[in-house]
Design an enzyme around this catalytic site. Structure first.
Site, mmCIF file in Angstrom:
data_model
loop_
_atom_site.group_PDB
_atom_site.id
_atom_site.type_symbol
_atom_site.label_atom_id
_atom_site.label_comp_id
_atom_site.label_asym_id
_atom_site.label_seq_id
_atom_site.Cartn_x
_atom_site.Cartn_y
_atom_site.Cartn_z
ATOM 1 N N LYS A 23 0.832 -1.214 0.000
ATOM 2 C CA LYS A 23 0.000 0.000 0.000
ATOM 3 C C LYS A 23 0.867 1.266 0.000
ATOM 4 O O LYS A 23 0.656 2.191 -0.785
ATOM 5 C CB LYS A 23 -0.936 -0.020 1.215
ATOM 6 N N ILE A 40 1.550 11.872 -14.898
ATOM 7 C CA ILE A 40 2.748 12.703 -15.073
ATOM 8 C C ILE A 40 2.338 14.126 -15.424
ATOM 9 O O ILE A 40 3.017 14.796 -16.204
ATOM 10 C CB ILE A 40 3.744 12.107 -16.109
ATOM 11 N N TYR A 41 1.220 14.561 -14.830
ATOM 12 C CA TYR A 41 0.803 15.946 -15.052
ATOM 13 C C TYR A 41 1.491 16.856 -14.030
ATOM 14 O O TYR A 41 1.351 16.638 -12.832
ATOM 15 C CB TYR A 41 -0.711 16.086 -14.900
ATOM 16 N N CYS A 95 -3.997 11.079 1.663
ATOM 17 C CA CYS A 95 -3.145 9.891 1.546
ATOM 18 C C CYS A 95 -1.693 10.163 1.168
ATOM 19 O O CYS A 95 -0.790 9.859 1.933
ATOM 20 C CB CYS A 95 -3.774 8.916 0.556
ATOM 21 N N ARG A 131 -8.408 18.029 2.669
ATOM 22 C CA ARG A 131 -7.223 17.700 3.461
ATOM 23 C C ARG A 131 -5.956 17.913 2.617
ATOM 24 O O ARG A 131 -5.849 17.395 1.525
ATOM 25 C CB ARG A 131 -7.319 16.257 3.985
HETATM 26 N N1 LIG Z 1 -9.417 8.494 1.716
HETATM 27 C C1 LIG Z 1 -8.829 7.726 0.809
HETATM 28 O O1 LIG Z 1 -8.827 8.021 -0.396
HETATM 29 C C2 LIG Z 1 -8.126 6.459 1.225
HETATM 30 C C3 LIG Z 1 -7.769 5.518 0.245
HETATM 31 C C4 LIG Z 1 -7.135 4.342 0.642
HETATM 32 C C5 LIG Z 1 -6.825 4.143 1.972
HETATM 33 N N2 LIG Z 1 -7.148 5.096 2.898
HETATM 34 C C6 LIG Z 1 -6.823 4.817 4.310
HETATM 35 O O2 LIG Z 1 -8.003 4.366 4.966
HETATM 36 C C7 LIG Z 1 -8.042 4.846 6.309
HETATM 37 C C8 LIG Z 1 -9.308 5.637 6.534
HETATM 38 O O3 LIG Z 1 -9.262 6.796 5.726
HETATM 39 P P1 LIG Z 1 -10.546 7.714 5.472
HETATM 40 O O4 LIG Z 1 -10.150 8.753 4.501
HETATM 41 O O5 LIG Z 1 -11.705 6.853 5.203
HETATM 42 O O6 LIG Z 1 -10.700 8.356 6.946
HETATM 43 P P2 LIG Z 1 -11.838 9.322 7.476
HETATM 44 O O7 LIG Z 1 -11.157 10.269 8.385
HETATM 45 O O8 LIG Z 1 -12.676 9.820 6.353
HETATM 46 O O9 LIG Z 1 -12.784 8.340 8.354
HETATM 47 C C9 LIG Z 1 -12.365 7.690 9.512
HETATM 48 C C10 LIG Z 1 -13.599 7.425 10.372
HETATM 49 O O10 LIG Z 1 -13.217 6.604 11.482
HETATM 50 C C11 LIG Z 1 -13.995 7.004 12.598
HETATM 51 N N3 LIG Z 1 -13.404 6.476 13.828
HETATM 52 C C12 LIG Z 1 -12.325 6.908 14.523
HETATM 53 N N4 LIG Z 1 -12.124 6.144 15.612
HETATM 54 C C13 LIG Z 1 -13.085 5.191 15.598
HETATM 55 C C14 LIG Z 1 -13.385 4.111 16.454
HETATM 56 N N5 LIG Z 1 -12.659 3.849 17.540
HETATM 57 N N6 LIG Z 1 -14.440 3.335 16.162
HETATM 58 C C15 LIG Z 1 -15.201 3.583 15.069
HETATM 59 N N7 LIG Z 1 -14.938 4.608 14.225
HETATM 60 C C16 LIG Z 1 -13.893 5.398 14.476
HETATM 61 C C17 LIG Z 1 -14.024 8.503 12.489
HETATM 62 O O11 LIG Z 1 -15.047 9.083 13.264
HETATM 63 C C18 LIG Z 1 -14.232 8.678 10.970
HETATM 64 O O12 LIG Z 1 -15.608 8.732 10.667
HETATM 65 C C19 LIG Z 1 -6.753 5.632 6.503
HETATM 66 O O13 LIG Z 1 -5.775 4.792 7.027
HETATM 67 C C20 LIG Z 1 -6.379 6.038 5.087
HETATM 68 O O14 LIG Z 1 -5.007 6.249 4.942
HETATM 69 C C21 LIG Z 1 -7.813 6.237 2.563
#
Ligand SMILES: NC(=O)c1ccc[n+]([C@@H]2O[C@H](COP(=O)([O-])OP(=O)(O)OC[C@H]3O[C@@H](n4cnc5c(N)ncnc54)[C@H](O)[C@@H]3O)[C@@H](O)[C@H]2O)c1
Length: 447
Positions: free
Chosen positions: A210, A256-257, A266, A334
């Protein structure tokens, strides 16, 4: 199959909706009561194409439910996803407190065998830490229940998250357990029909895959931005260079933009986290350090152009800004480049008049109450009384604007384009000054 997803964010909500859509029975748990209440009323917390109807129809059909009741979630799911945030800690390393908190919650409530699946992006070794945390809690509670921890990182792209989850390029499973592999193959079989996309490997390799994927993509962007900056100084046009190198199939045209830097939840945090993880094992990840440094500098590029154009004085200027989200088709702000630009402009006494097709509410939430930010209802009204126009996000709606209108409305008739949407020659035909990224203008003219 009975599935529970902890964390209803970009990843958890999309994953839950997509699994429910194919018929799985999904419980979503979050600590945010407001989010859960809104979802039950059909209010979706994020903008993601196709997500709202998917969530609503599956909620109405009873295939997905939302709750803050962790015990209910743990009891329900044979497969339990951890999809909570892993934000950067103070030193840039991934903060695992939410992941480990969920691990403890699962251990506290589990009464039967569970497959715990790490979907959050987590440093190598996290599955071992989750295993240890669950085992400790079970031991303290004198519970004799078995479990397995699998790494199943998510590769969705914000802005195309639903289609990415429906039609994944690959499904990485990090596990040595045949039982877990079998269950996960069954879970994902509706998404694995065209050809086998499942790649099974050891847990640590899955965790590293990842980071390697995101770091590779970030590297492509920073590399191209470096070439763009050189093109600018050499008087070359990086758009020609991009086409010239993209035609080599070993390089390819994708990703590559050149532009005003990458953002989002992320790339910035994952590059930083891998650099910190490398340091922790005694290795200096020099390429990744440079990727991060180049991106940091690139996010200031538009500000530099603007300051040069205005002879280092933007006090009292009104800047029209198109595009606030970190990329198109999302409302996610973000680490968005627009934020770096706005904050720098405000420090210098300029006012920003902004429009974004989806991220206005999020911008309002972040910068509530500022009198040097006006959020405008349309891209045209953002031009009213402005001195210049800046583009930070390449939304489709910005690609073919009315240039005569821009010329008529913008006092200094200048566009600073952080996404290279327009051809410089066309801009001169319209009588507009135009500054893209790396397009041969080594010296921005001053007014
Ligand atoms: N956003 C993306 O495009 C993306 C893509 C791939 C991987 N990821 C990874 O996935 C993970 C989540 O990212 P995201 O963007 O969905 O995060 P996000 O911040 O949008 O959502 C996280 C959620 O988890 C909840 N949370 C926190 N503690 C909790 C608990 N103890 N019990 C239940 N819920 C809880 C929060 O309230 C929030 O709603 C991260 O590790 C991120 O790096 C994100």
């Amino acid at each position: 199959m009975k599935v529970t997803v902890f964390g209803i964010g970009y990843v958890g909500l999309v994953q839950a909706a997509v699994l429910a859509e194919v018929g799985h029975d999904v419980v979503c748990v979050d600590v945010d009561q407001n989010k859960v209440d809104n979802l039950e009323k059909g209010i979706i917390p994020i903008y993601e194409p196709g997500l709202t109807p998917l969530v609503k129809s599956n909620f109405e059909a009873g295939r997905v439910v939302f709750t803050t009741d962790a015990e209910k979630g743990v009891t329900h799911g044979d497969l339990i996803f951890i999809a909570v945030g892993t934000p950067p800690d103070e030193d840039g390393s991934a903060d695992l407190k939410y992941v480990l908190a969920v691990a403890e919650t699962i251990a506290t409530h589990m009464q039967s065998h569970k497959i715990i699946i790490n979907k959050s992006t987590v440093p190598v070794g996290t599955a071992d830490r989750v295993t240890a945390r669950v085992s400790d809690v079970l031991a303290n509670l004198n519970k004799d229940v078995t479990f397995d921890v699998v790494s199943n990182p998510e590769f969705l792209k914000e802005g195309a998250a639903v289609s990415d989850c429906m039609r994944p390029d690959r499904i990485i499973l990090g596990t040595k357990s045949e039982r877990s592999e079998k269950k996960l193959r069954e879970l994902y079989s509706p998404f694995n029909r065209n050809h086998d996309k499942i790649i099974v490997m050891d847990v640590r390799s899955a965790e590293l895959t990842k980071y390697a994927a995101n770091c590779m993509l970030a590297t492509k962007i920073s590399f191209m931005n470096e070439i763009a900056n050189l093109a600018e100084l050499f008087g070359a046009d990086v758009e020609n260079v991009r086409k010239g190198i993209g035609s080599d199939p070993r390089i390819g045209y994708q990703f590559i933009y050149p532009g005003c830097g990458y953002g989002g939840s992320c790339f910035p945090k994952d590059v930083q986290a891998l650099v910190r993880s490398a340091t922790a094992v005694g290795y200096q990840a020099k390429v990744l350090e440079a990727v991060e440094a180049v991106n940091y500098r690139q996010k200031e590029k538009l500000f530099e152009y603007i300051m040069r154009f205005y002879n280092n004085n933007v006090q009292g200027k009104t800047i029209a800004l198109w595009g606030l989200s970190f990329k198109p088709n999302t409302d996610d702000m973000r680490e968005a480049s627009s934020r770096v630009l706005m904050e720098k402009l405000w420090e210098q006494g300029a006012k920003v008049q902004a429009f974004d097709p989806e991220a206005m509410e999020e911008t309002q939430r972040i910068y509530n109450g500022r009198d040097d930010l006006a959020l405008m209802g349309t891209k045209e009204s953002a031009l009213n009384g402005a001195d210049c126009l800046v583009i930070c996000t390449e939304w489709q709606a910005f690609r073919a604007p009315d240039f005569d209108l821009i010329k008529a409305k913008i006092a200094d008739q200048v566009i600073f384009d952080g996404r290279n949407l327009f051809e410089p020659s066309l801009m001169s035909e319209y009588g507009l000054h135009y500054y893209g990224i790396g397009r041969g203008q080594s010296i921005v003219q001053t007014v």
